[in-house]
Design a protein around this motif. Structure first.
Motif, PDB file in Angstrom:
ATOM      1  N   LEU A 103      -6.240  -7.362  -1.860  1.00 33.86           N
ATOM      2  CA  LEU A 103      -7.346  -5.965  -2.844  1.00 33.86           C
ATOM      3  C   LEU A 103      -8.285  -6.839  -2.742  1.00 33.86           C
ATOM      4  O   LEU A 103      -9.932  -6.125  -3.257  1.00 33.86           O
TER       5      LEU A 103
ATOM      6  N   ALA B 152      -6.580  -4.794   6.885  1.00 39.64           N
ATOM      7  CA  ALA B 152      -5.312  -3.916   6.732  1.00 39.64           C
ATOM      8  C   ALA B 152      -4.249  -4.115   7.904  1.00 39.64           C
ATOM      9  O   ALA B 152      -3.276  -4.510   6.864  1.00 39.64           O
ATOM     10  N   GLU B 153      -4.068  -4.886   8.844  1.00 42.56           N
ATOM     11  CA  GLU B 153      -3.290  -4.828   9.281  1.00 42.56           C
ATOM     12  C   GLU B 153      -1.726  -6.396   8.711  1.00 42.56           C
ATOM     13  O   GLU B 153      -0.772  -5.997   8.896  1.00 42.56           O
TER      14      GLU B 153
ATOM     15  N   ARG C  43      -1.239  -6.881   5.423  1.00 40.67           N
ATOM     16  CA  ARG C  43      -0.878  -6.168   5.020  1.00 40.67           C
ATOM     17  C   ARG C  43       0.143  -4.594   5.063  1.00 40.67           C
ATOM     18  O   ARG C  43       0.840  -4.558   4.243  1.00 40.67           O
ATOM     19  N   ARG C  44      -0.182  -4.188   6.070  1.00 38.07           N
ATOM     20  CA  ARG C  44       0.738  -3.604   6.547  1.00 38.07           C
ATOM     21  C   ARG C  44       2.230  -4.173   7.130  1.00 38.07           C
ATOM     22  O   ARG C  44       3.033  -3.504   7.009  1.00 38.07           O
TER      23      ARG C  44
ATOM     24  N   PHE D 193       3.794  -1.967  -1.406  1.00 37.07           N
ATOM     25  CA  PHE D 193       3.448  -1.613  -2.338  1.00 37.07           C
ATOM     26  C   PHE D 193       4.165  -1.068  -2.859  1.00 37.07           C
ATOM     27  O   PHE D 193       5.149  -0.017  -2.752  1.00 37.07           O
TER      28      PHE D 193
ATOM     29  N   PHE E 114       3.766   1.704  -6.458  1.00 37.74           N
ATOM     30  CA  PHE E 114       2.258   1.391  -7.705  1.00 37.74           C
ATOM     31  C   PHE E 114       2.983   2.767  -8.860  1.00 37.74           C
ATOM     32  O   PHE E 114       4.218   2.770  -8.970  1.00 37.74           O
TER      33      PHE E 114
ATOM     34  N   ASP F  30       1.440   5.050 -10.879  1.00 38.80           N
ATOM     35  CA  ASP F  30       1.663   6.342 -10.198  1.00 38.80           C
ATOM     36  C   ASP F  30       1.909   6.993  -9.042  1.00 38.80           C
ATOM     37  O   ASP F  30       1.635   7.578  -8.168  1.00 38.80           O
TER      38      ASP F  30
ATOM     39  N   ASN G  84       1.614   6.985  -5.609  1.00 37.43           N
ATOM     40  CA  ASN G  84       0.759   7.342  -4.916  1.00 37.43           C
ATOM     41  C   ASN G  84       1.130   7.408  -3.085  1.00 37.43           C
ATOM     42  O   ASN G  84       1.089   7.283  -2.414  1.00 37.43           O
ATOM     43  N   LEU G  85       1.970   8.792  -3.345  1.00 34.58           N
ATOM     44  CA  LEU G  85       2.197   9.588  -2.252  1.00 34.58           C
ATOM     45  C   LEU G  85       1.484  10.286  -1.687  1.00 34.58           C
ATOM     46  O   LEU G  85       0.476  11.023  -2.257  1.00 34.58           O
TER      47      LEU G  85
ATOM     48  N   LEU H  70       0.862   3.190  10.892  1.00 34.81           N
ATOM     49  CA  LEU H  70      -0.574   3.010  11.096  1.00 34.81           C
ATOM     50  C   LEU H  70      -0.355   1.600  11.981  1.00 34.81           C
ATOM     51  O   LEU H  70      -0.836   1.121  12.490  1.00 34.81           O
TER      52      LEU H  70
ATOM     53  N   ARG I 134       8.993   3.402   1.365  1.00 38.41           N
ATOM     54  CA  ARG I 134       8.207   3.255   2.092  1.00 38.41           C
ATOM     55  C   ARG I 134       7.711   2.253   1.967  1.00 38.41           C
ATOM     56  O   ARG I 134       6.905   0.574   3.038  1.00 38.41           O
TER      57      ARG I 134
END
Lengths: 674, 252
Positions: free
Chosen positions: B57, B81-82, B84-85, B90, B92, B94, B96-97, B113, B157
């Protein structure tokens, strides 16, 4: 004083929150003030047709102030929502709710004062500009406009009422919430909306009903009465449509896994679905407003641009003289009077027709009823007159007749008047040297028959049914080209004569007629009526002042509607941007690239952009049929011309709408993108 | 060697001021496959910056981060992005849903994605769901879940992409004691199946469940502890001691 300081500091500190509200307040005030100033200005009286104009302006002012109220409430509630957290903080820090309410009331009071000052200044400046447009539209050249303190007072009073309403709304919403509610005001999660089939069907039913009403109007007067009902149905239908149909559609898309689980559709469909409940109202509002803009502008522009067409259809030559007597006598009289006054009559066309029968014509049967949807004016013409006008010879036997539906439709095989029936031998769509429109709002049917003798009984019956004294017969229409300067002279000279059907035409000392005073009075019946004279120029002026006034109001309202649309879209983008900010952050962390984020946003924005305008254009398509009939009230429309002006208006509005959207989308991007 | 961090430095400089803030001075460490590492530090120690760089990031000022031999700091912006996924998972603090998605769709999100086939997504979830005890939650919306449940969903996830390494940022910070314990045990279990985990935390309890703890302060890693075969409670004692003793003094 402390509260006042706090309130004014609040406004200054969060000016970005207050600005849209202040702007809409000032602009609405300005629009109202401009119309009110023109309405109350003494110079309005110097314009032709000022009485109908002031009525129109009055109506416009009412619509405008209602609109102002709606938008201010909308705007203020948005403002309140954004400030709940601030109020919550005050509450926690020790201010009582009553004191918070006092602050918010004071804030509104400051806004009100600012609105009046800014709005009055701007209003006075722009009223002149607006008045200039009005005068141009009316085709006049009287440009004096005084500003009137009375107008300011009236509009300020109206806005004071609106602000009182806002204060009530603000106090109520602050009092209702607990301090924790105020502080948090986080939007709690909500269940995915249910797709209620019954609502979807109800929405479709409402739309269909509205559309059906629009499609099936038969006459201009019918359109006038059905218009508002159709509008109501369509508004309700639109709301239900967005609330249920779109949810149903999105749910269906979601069920289709191969479609749904694709990066492009996944986020769009889910977030649209999540937001659809609040979206529905917003989209419906935008759609209704855009449709209103379309309808208002298209109608008024269409009407204004149709004037020349009407008059060309009506005036075979530049002057029409109507004498309530036989052809021979009328012609002789007009020739004599014209010669005596030295007025040349060029390209003279003379024809004779029966007096008008007005009633309901349905399925080929005429009845003496005032049913608006089928109201028709019927005139009889003899075959000889027809031949004389067109040079075409027609052979009619017995009770055969030829129908000419100049306005409206006539598809029946026979026409029945009481116990007399005519067989329709043929239907024609035009008579040369004959007007193709009437100046009445009803349908108009001309029946060509063999002889006068055939129809006299019908006329007698109708005359009796209408009230006895009036005997119906034939009158004569003389069209001719007369120099503009001579029109008045001829009109005055003719006004000293009285014509009454078969009796000889008499001359009197009195140019004034008593028609207005005693419509069916004995004196008039005995003496008869003076010949009437209509000139192209005179009528053109009257039409222009009327249609110009309409167009003016249409432009003012259209502008306001567009402004309202802009406001709603702006608020929508802002609030959605704030909601989506977090989502897009998460998406980027999970692995959505910046380009993909932009693509997703664009496809969402495009959908929300195109949906309302598409639905609005469909709505307008149906409204078009009604508009066409409504304009028929003032004269027949030329379909091509109306289509052209409508397409033009839609294009212009769509372009403005697009620009608004582009601008407000920027606000959205700015919030969402890091 | 799965992850190799060498000479990592990060200096922040705001656009309109000359003042520089050094978040990471010189960070060196490596992670073996199947390890469970906790990075501990106070707030302001640079641990979040470190995690952000590992997560691609943020870019470091200098130094390199090799994941399976590939320098992640050199990956082009449009490929990040690719990357990372497909390589990182990840978790987090909080959760992050996304509120707009159901639990199932939230878990599917990285796979969608990545344009994976539906049956692949379904198979993977079928395997994972019972392990994380979220089978009953799949059709619900995020707002219906408790914090502990949400974090289990977030972990699912992270795992569903079968990442090289799971990066967890204070995963227990928003949970109560009981849920924290349960979650930490769960992470241990996941690690036992061979999944590499790197967690950033300031809680000694959380760190005590890891196999190794790195201490970071003022942008430097200056100590590490191995758990060996100790109970987590014993390990926690030592971690706490280290924190009070070592972090109390300034690093030289």
């Amino acid at each position: 004083m402390f509260y006042f300081k706090l309130a004014s500091r609040n406004i200054r500190k969060s000016i970005s929150n207050f600005l849209p509200f202040a702007l809409s307040s000032v602009v609405m005030f300005m629009m109202n003030l401009m119309v009110a100033t023109i309405l109350l200005s003494p110079s309005l009286k110097n314009l032709k047709g000022s009485s109908s104009l002031s009525l129109l302006l009055c109506l416009g002012l009412v619509v405008l102030s209602l609109f102002a109220a709606i938008f201010m409430v909308y705007s203020y509630r948005f403002l309140l929502k954004r400030r709940t957290k601030e109020f919550g903080l005050y509450n926690i820090l020790g201010l009582k709710k009553r004191q918070i309410i006092r602050i918010s009331v004071l804030e509104l009071f400051i806004m009100f004062a600012a609105t009046i000052v800014a709005g009055t200044l701007l209003g006075i400046v722009f009223a002149k500009f607006l008045y200039l447009i009005l005068v141009r539209l009316l085709g006049e050249n009287y440009f004096e406009l005084q500003w009137s303190p009375l107008a300011v007072i009236i509009v300020a009073a109206a806005f004071a009422l609106i602000y009182l309403l806002l204060m009530a709304i603000g106090s109520f919403s602050i009092r209702r919430k607990s301090s924790l509610d105020l502080l948090k005001n986080a939007n709690k999660g909500e269940k995915e909306p249910k797709s209620r089939a019954i609502l979807a069907w109800l929405g479709i039913l409402c739309l269909m009903t509205g559309y059906y009403l629009a499609v099936t109007v038969t006459s201009p007067l019918d359109a006038l009465t059905k218009f508002f009902i159709a509008v109501l149905f369509v508004i309700v239908g639109t709301l239900l449509f967005y609330m249920s149909f779109t949810i149903w559609l999105l749910k269906r898309q979601k069920k289709n896994k191969n479609y749904y689980y694709q990066p492009k559709h996944f986020i769009t469909v889910s977030s649209m679905l999540y937001r659809m409940k609040q979206n529905a109202v917003g989209l419906a509002n935008i759609t209704v407003l855009v449709t209103m803009t379309f309808v208002t502008l298209a109608t008024t522009v269409g009407l204004y641009s149709s004037i020349n067409g009407f008059l060309d259809d009506y005036f075979v030559q530049n002057t029409i003289i109507n004498v309530n007597s036989t052809e021979q006598r009328s012609n002789a009289l007009v020739d004599k009077v014209a010669e005596k006054n030295g007025v040349p009559l060029k390209h003279k066309i003379v024809y004779e027709m029966s007096n008008s029968l007005i009633g309901s014509m349905k399925d080929g049967t005429f009845e003496n009823k005032q049913t608006l949807s089928t109201l028709t004016m019927v005139n009889f013409m003899t075959a000889d007159t027809y031949e004389q006008l067109t040079g075409k010879k027609v052979h009619l036997h017995g009770n055969e007749a030829i129908a000419y539906p100049a306005v409206g439709r006539f598809n029946d095989d026979s026409a029945t008047f009481g116990n007399h029936t005519f067989e329709i031998k043929d239907t024609i769509y035009g008579i040369s040297n004959f007007p193709s429109i009437s100046m009445t709002a009803s349908n108009w049917l001309i029946l060509i028959v063999n002889s006068k003798a055939q129809i006299q009984p019908i006329l007698d019956d109708a005359g009796k049914a209408a009230g006895g004294q009036n005997k119906l017969g034939f009158d004569t229409t003389i069209s001719a080209d007369i120099p503009a300067k001579d029109v008045k002279k001829l009109q005055t000279a003719l006004s000293y004569y009285r014509a009454n059907g078969d009796r000889p035409i008499q001359s009197t000392q009195n140019s004034e007629t008593d028609i207005d005073q005693d419509d069916r009075g004995e004196a008039k019946t005995l003496a008869g009526m003076p010949p009437t004279l209509q000139s192209y120029d005179d009528l053109h002026e009257r039409f222009l002042s009327f249609a110009g006034g309409f167009l003016f109001i249409g432009l003012v309202l259209g502008f306001t509607f567009i402004l309202g649309t802009a406001l709603i879209i702006y608020y929508k983008q802002i609030s959605e941007g704030e909601q989506d900010k977090r989502s897009f952050e998460i998406l980027q962390e999970v692995g959505l690239s910046g380009a993909e984020v932009r693509q997703t946003i664009r496809s969402q924005v495009l959908l929300v952009f195109f949906l309302p305008i598409t639905v609005a254009i469909i709505h307008f398509g149906f409204a078009f049929i009604m508009i066409q009939k409504l304009i028929n009230l003032f004269g027949p429309t030329r379909l091509g011309l109306l289509l052209l002006t409508s397409t033009g208006t839609i294009t212009v509005v769509a372009v403005i709408y697009y620009l608004i959207y582009k601008q407000t989308s920027r606000a959205y991007y700015r919030i969402v993108e890091r | 060697m799965l992850l190799q961090v060498s000479h990592l430095q990060k200096i922040f400089q705001t656009r309109f001021s000359k003042e520089k803030t050094t978040a990471l001075r010189d960070v060196n460490f490596s992670v073996e496959e199947g390890e469970y590492i906790a990075i501990m530090g106070e707030s302001g120690s640079g641990k979040t910056t470190l995690l952000n760089i590992l997560a691609t990031l943020e870019k470091p000022t200098s130094g390199s981060v090799l994941l399976s031999g590939r320098d992640v700091t050199k990956i082009k912006e449009n490929k990040l992005a690719e990357f990372r996924r497909s390589h990182l998972g990840f978790v987090f603090q909080d959760f992050n849903l996304l509120d707009t998605l159901s639990i199932r769709d939230n878990i599917y999100l990285p796979l969608v994605l990545g344009r994976k086939k539906i049956h692949v997504m379904e198979e993977r979830l079928e395997k994972l769901a019972p392990r994380l005890a979220i089978t009953d939650l799949l059709s619900k919306q995020p707002f219906e879940l408790s914090g502990g449940q949400k974090q289990r969903v977030a972990i699912t996830r992270a795992l569903i992409t079968e990442p090289d390494i799971v990066l967890a940022d204070e995963p227990t910070a928003a949970l109560d004691f009981k849920n924290s314990e349960r979650l930490l045990t769960l992470l241990e279990e996941i690690n036992a199946t061979g999944q590499t985990i790197l967690m950033v935390t300031h809680s000694a309890i959380a760190a005590s469940h890891a196999k190794r703890v790195l201490f970071i302060k003022d942008g430097l890693i200056f100590h590490q502890l191995y758990r060996a075969n100790r109970e987590s409670s014993d390990f926690m004692q030592e971690i706490s001691m280290t924190m009070t003793n070592l972090l109390g003094t300034e690093v030289r």
